[in-house]
Write an enzyme that holds these catalytic residues in place. Structure first.
Site, PDB file in Angstrom:
ATOM      1  N   HIS A 271       0.876  -1.175   0.000  1.00  0.00           N
ATOM      2  CA  HIS A 271       0.000   0.000   0.000  1.00  0.00           C
ATOM      3  C   HIS A 271       0.916   1.228   0.000  1.00  0.00           C
ATOM      4  O   HIS A 271       2.039   1.164   0.513  1.00  0.00           O
ATOM      5  CB  HIS A 271      -0.825  -0.055   1.293  1.00  0.00           C
ATOM      6  CG  HIS A 271      -1.884   0.988   1.419  1.00  0.00           C
ATOM      7  ND1 HIS A 271      -1.604   2.281   1.792  1.00  0.00           N
ATOM      8  CD2 HIS A 271      -3.221   0.919   1.252  1.00  0.00           C
ATOM      9  CE1 HIS A 271      -2.740   2.964   1.847  1.00  0.00           C
ATOM     10  NE2 HIS A 271      -3.731   2.166   1.518  1.00  0.00           N
TER      11      HIS A 271
ATOM     12  N   ASP B 165       3.014  -4.972   8.145  1.00  0.00           N
ATOM     13  CA  ASP B 165       1.787  -4.184   8.031  1.00  0.00           C
ATOM     14  C   ASP B 165       0.607  -5.150   8.147  1.00  0.00           C
ATOM     15  O   ASP B 165       0.366  -5.953   7.244  1.00  0.00           O
ATOM     16  CB  ASP B 165       1.806  -3.459   6.672  1.00  0.00           C
ATOM     17  CG  ASP B 165       0.482  -2.756   6.349  1.00  0.00           C
ATOM     18  OD1 ASP B 165      -0.493  -2.930   7.114  1.00  0.00           O
ATOM     19  OD2 ASP B 165       0.428  -2.055   5.332  1.00  0.00           O
TER      20      ASP B 165
ATOM     21  N   GLN C 171      -4.614  -5.388   6.898  1.00  0.00           N
ATOM     22  CA  GLN C 171      -5.616  -6.261   6.259  1.00  0.00           C
ATOM     23  C   GLN C 171      -5.596  -7.663   6.847  1.00  0.00           C
ATOM     24  O   GLN C 171      -6.195  -8.582   6.280  1.00  0.00           O
ATOM     25  CB  GLN C 171      -5.348  -6.338   4.744  1.00  0.00           C
ATOM     26  CG  GLN C 171      -5.418  -5.017   4.010  1.00  0.00           C
ATOM     27  CD  GLN C 171      -6.841  -4.471   3.905  1.00  0.00           C
ATOM     28  OE1 GLN C 171      -7.827  -5.183   4.113  1.00  0.00           O
ATOM     29  NE2 GLN C 171      -6.954  -3.185   3.603  1.00  0.00           N
TER      30      GLN C 171
ATOM     31  N   LYS D 271     -10.501  -0.925  10.425  1.00  0.00           N
ATOM     32  CA  LYS D 271     -10.680  -2.049   9.504  1.00  0.00           C
ATOM     33  C   LYS D 271     -11.041  -3.320  10.267  1.00  0.00           C
ATOM     34  O   LYS D 271     -11.201  -4.384   9.675  1.00  0.00           O
ATOM     35  CB  LYS D 271      -9.398  -2.275   8.695  1.00  0.00           C
ATOM     36  CG  LYS D 271      -9.099  -1.166   7.697  1.00  0.00           C
ATOM     37  CD  LYS D 271      -7.920  -1.550   6.823  1.00  0.00           C
ATOM     38  CE  LYS D 271      -7.236  -0.354   6.200  1.00  0.00           C
ATOM     39  NZ  LYS D 271      -7.983   0.257   5.115  1.00  0.00           N
TER      40      LYS D 271
ATOM     41  N   CYS E 295      -4.800   2.601  -3.711  1.00  0.00           N
ATOM     42  CA  CYS E 295      -3.580   3.125  -3.094  1.00  0.00           C
ATOM     43  C   CYS E 295      -2.423   2.152  -3.226  1.00  0.00           C
ATOM     44  O   CYS E 295      -1.587   2.018  -2.330  1.00  0.00           O
ATOM     45  CB  CYS E 295      -3.798   3.479  -1.618  1.00  0.00           C
ATOM     46  SG  CYS E 295      -5.012   4.744  -1.380  1.00  0.00           S
TER      47      CYS E 295
END
Lengths: 137, 419
Positions: free
Chosen positions: B136, B213, B216, B239, B377
């Site tokens: 991202h 990261d 997600q 999220k 993104c």
């Protein structure tokens, strides 16, 4: 026809379409019919970048009036671009620069001019007026 | 007896009561453009259950006060509630210590803290940072900014045509100048689940720390930072059914202690004179200024919500739905899936050949269906596939087979109009 007469005519045309499907089918049709910009103008110089779809716009000054040709990679954007081109092409820079484009709102497509849509359309309208201002100087 | 209990416990997987779950999310009852909302943009943000919304209201009606400051009653209860979140996050990701959990604004800020603070302390001219080709923008741009400032360089883990990271090439990217590796657990644009444990171990063989990261990942998969042995881990509240404006940076104590603070201000200081300031201990050293208190507090309710449903049950529900969605979407004329990795989470990216994603998005919106269109993104990912963007449907625990059916019907309608 003046810019406002053209706008009023479009508003009348769109009044026939009662649901969104018909309205969008008409816009898609317009998109398919839009005279394409000449490939030599489909360059970085004439691109208007939206985050989602891109628009190319080329102004041609002819006997004191501006003719626009344009294209977009998204067909709905292209249909809307076509409406703008119809309304503003063939007018003097002064008329274009001072035009109040009320028809988009009246035909219920205002959301497409929202900055969050990021489809390049809002920037295109600004660019059309900027060309007009530059060419009237 | 104990063995029997464990066996029973593991076979008796909780099942998602979908009607109950859907009734927890008030927004799912609303209409959009005259049609019942079908929300399939969960990769961008999830909707919030009543439990989270109520916690925010409760905070303002009963607790509102600044945290970590006053001795008065309200300040104490708001501070306690804020610190409950830290404890719950620690348990949620199985961190060793509570003070390794920094409450941030979100994943982007968490990554920027590492780029700024770890970067300032440990990265210099000609050093190298490894990231991947599927990141991202928020895991690309902070490193590019650091490279501009420090004169360091990025090395990129390539991605295959299917959307898997090329781990063999990754192994060859390390040099004596490699200072940090940063990559995503799950791709936001493609849904690929990366082999992160293996990739972290490879970095550690070269004595290089890893930032993962997890934006997600945490809403779909059980994450255990100690088991992964990851050095830094970043994720967002919004999220994972929590509020916007709150996220987490986990870091191993040793690294966090050796990093300079991020911003200067209140809460992060121990003592300030006009000549010199001494910094507060972890975690407050990285939490300057008044935080987003209501979001911080309500994040605990989001974690409770996930725990009550159970991540295994959530994953099973979403995996079943993903398989059903791929099966049904495959029947749509001219559809082309982008990203067909072996291990995938709840993201389906696709194109309908001959149409632009924007046009599909506009028509689906008219039908009450929320999907994401565009480059998500992650422009380098789109560049690799040579496309301007995709249509992305991303699933959450409250989505159903009916949602998928509505999407498929919507796509067929859009294709009829556009082609």
């Amino acid at each position: 026809m003046t810019i406002n007469e053209k706008q009023d005519e479009l508003i009348e045309d769109f009044a026939f379409y009662t649901d969104w499907m018909e309205k969008y089918e008409y816009i898609i049709q317009l998109g398919k019919e839009l005279p394409l910009i000449h490939d030599s103008y489909k360059t970085e110089e004439y691109i208007i970048k939206g985050c989602q779809s891109r628009v190319w716009l080329y102004p041609n000054m002819n006997e004191g009036k501006i003719d626009f040709t344009a294209d977009s990679d998204a067909i709905i954007t292209k249909g809307l671009v076509s409406l703008m081109v119809k309304v503003l092409s063939g007018h003097t820079p002064k008329e274009i620069a001072s035009a109040d484009l009320y028809f988009i709102d009246k035909i219920g497509l205002k959301e497409h001019l929202s900055p969050t849509r990021a489809n390049g359309l809002l920037s295109m309208v600004k660019q059309m007026k900027l060309y007009a201002i530059a060419l009237s100087a | 007896m104990l063995t029997l209990y464990i066996i029973m416990g593991s076979t008796e997987l909780k099942k998602i009561d979908i009607n109950k779950v859907r009734s927890d999310f008030p927004i799912l009852k609303r209409e959009v453009n005259g049609k019942p909302l079908v929300y399939l943009d969960n990769g961008a943000t999830t909707q919030k259950p009543k439990q989270v919304i109520d916690a925010i209201i409760h905070y303002y009606e009963e607790m509102n006060s600044n945290v970590h400051r006053g001795v008065h009653y309200l300040s104490q209860i708001s501070t306690d509630a804020f610190e409950v979140t830290r404890r719950k996050v620690k348990e949620f990701i199985n961190a060793e210590h509570e003070h390794e959990v920094i409450i941030t604004k979100g994943t982007t800020e968490s990554i920027n803290i590492i780029a700024s603070c770890y970067g300032r302390a440990f990265i210099g001219k000609d050093d190298e940072i490894i990231i991947s080709a599927m990141e991202h923008h928020s895991n690309i741009v902070p490193w590019q900014m650091l490279c501009d400032e420090k004169g360091c360089k990025l090395r990129i883990i390539p991605m295959t045509a299917e959307g898997d990271l090329d781990v063999e090439t990754y192994k060859t990217l390390f040099s004596e100048r490699t200072k940090l590796v940063s990559f995503t657990y799950v791709s936001n644009a493609l849904g690929t689940i990366n082999p992160v444990k293996e990739m972290i171990a490879i970095a550690h063989q070269h004595e290089v720390p890893v930032l993962l990261d997890g934006a997600q990942a945490v809403q779909h998969l059980k994450v255990d930072v100690q088991e992964l042995n990851v050095d830094f881990f970043a994720f967002s509240g919004h999220k994972m059914y929590g509020p916007t404006g709150v996220g987490v940076l986990y870091g191993k104590e040793n690294f966090l202690n050796n990093m300079p603070p991020y911003q200067g201000g209140g809460d992060m200081i121990k003592e300030v004179t006009l000549e010199k300031t001494t910094y507060n201990e972890l975690p407050f050293k990285f939490e300057a200024g008044t935080p987003n208190i209501e979001a911080g507090i309500a994040l605990a309710n989001a974690i409770d919500y996930i725990n009550e449903l159970g991540l295994e049950a959530i994953k099973r529900h979403e995996d079943e739905l993903l398989a059903y969605a791929i099966q049904e979407l495959s029947k749509v004329k001219s559809i082309r899936f982008i990203g067909t990795a072996k291990e995938k989470s709840s993201v389906i990216s696709f194109l309908i050949d001959g149409t632009h994603p924007y046009d599909i998005g506009v028509i689906l919106d008219k039908l009450g269906i929320a999907v994401r269109t565009g480059h998500h993104c992650a422009q380098p990912v789109m560049d690799q596939f040579g496309i301007p963007g995709t249509v992305r449907a991303s699933l959450a625990v409250y989505n159903t087979k009916e949602d998928v059916d509505v999407l498929v019907a919507g796509l067929n309608r859009a294709a009829d109009m556009l082609l």
